[in-house]
Scaffold this active site. Structure first.
Site, short mmCIF file in Angstrom:
data_model
loop_
_atom_site.label_atom_id
_atom_site.label_comp_id
_atom_site.label_asym_id
_atom_site.label_seq_id
_atom_site.Cartn_x
_atom_site.Cartn_y
_atom_site.Cartn_z
CB CYS A 240 -6.61 34.43 -3.38
SG CYS A 240 -5.94 35.91 -3.95
NE ARG A 245 -9.10 35.10 -0.67
CZ ARG A 245 -10.10 34.36 -1.23
NH1 ARG A 245 -10.64 33.41 -0.12
NH2 ARG A 245 -10.45 34.64 -2.27
#
Length: 282
Positions: A240, A245
């Site tokens: 990410c 994430r």
């Protein structure tokens, strides 16, 4: 977040990943339980946090100034400064809790858990809250001598480009993947080159969840991955911006769906896009 573990409700393996807020509230004074809040800014933590929680900044504590990841010895130093011990149950919460969990598991800490809920949910439930800053007693944490196979470095990933192995999964937003912005917020300060890693497939991490923040059911999530060629028979590395994430997606793959080889490119786009020599696509 109302029920982030609904994806595999009733499965015994969930106790290896998640802990309920009620359990944590009952163990705030347990010397064998330690709490770490992980976020990209210290501001919210200083306004209030779970009693006893230490703070890790995903940028300043978990990366160098050039966004490269900490090495093993540096991570040991962080654990020691935080007063953590190898036999402790370490519970992570906050915006970056999945990154904290993933790093601990990658480096061999046996009992790392994610609180199944948010800061705000904890506070709304009337659970203990404080602005007092803890003063952890430094420890001497020595990580197990095992290879961190759940992590991938920039050099290792760059060496796989064009091979199709592993599948490279970008879980940033559409705008980030398309090269319209470097940082998720669109801020320009400190921004590197926008774009994505050549050959990467794209699945925005937000698609893993329903509108109320719970993970979608297993069949839906599995289909999202499979539609992009991310199947259990293939190795996959997620990335990410800074690893938060990416760690969430990898956790879903490895711990909740049972993919045997899911890794995180820890430096992620903040590192890759800040280097002049790394190839990019837009």
């Amino acid at each position: 977040m109302t029920d982030s573990i609904s994806i595999r409700a009733g499965r015994a393996a969930l106790s290896d990943v998640f802990v309920e807020p009620a359990w944590l509230a009952e163990h705030l004074n347990d010397p064998g339980v330690r709490i770490v809040e992980v976020d990209v800014s210290r501001a919210a933590y200083e306004q209030g946090h779970i009693p006893g929680a230490v703070f890790w900044n995903a940028y300043a504590d978990l990366h160098h100034a050039d966004y490269s990841p900490l090495d093993r010895r540096e991570f040991e130093d962080l654990l020691s400064r935080s007063g953590l011990a190898p036999n402790a149950t370490i519970v992570f919460y906050g915006y970056g809790h999945y990154l904290g969990f993933w790093l601990m598991k990658a480096y061999g800490h046996e009992r790392a858990l994610v609180m199944n809920g948010t800061r705000q949910g904890w506070r709304d439930a009337g659970r203990p809250w404080t602005t007092d800053l803890p003063k952890p007693v430094p420890s001497s944490y020595t990580l197990p001598e095992v290879e961190a196979t759940q992590l991938m470095s920039l050099d290792a990933l760059q060496g796989t480009l064009g091979s199709g192995d592993p599948v490279i999964l970008d879980v940033r937003s559409d705008a980030e993947f398309a090269g319209e912005r470097f940082w998720p917020s669109g801020a320009m300060e400190g921004a590197g080159r926008p774009g994505h890693i050549p050959g990467a497939v794209h699945l925005h991490a937000d698609l893993l969840r329903t509108a109320d923040g719970a993970f979608k059911n297993a069949a839906e999530v599995r289909q999202l991955f499979q539609d992009r060629g991310v199947v259990p028979e293939r190795s996959v590395v997620t990335y990410c911006t800074i690893g938060i994430r990416a760690s969430e997606a990898a956790l879903v793959l490895r711990y909740l769906l049972g993919y045997p080889d899911a890794r995180v490119y820890y430096g992620s786009w903040a590192e890759w896009g800040s280097r002049a020599e790394t190839p990019i696509e837009t």
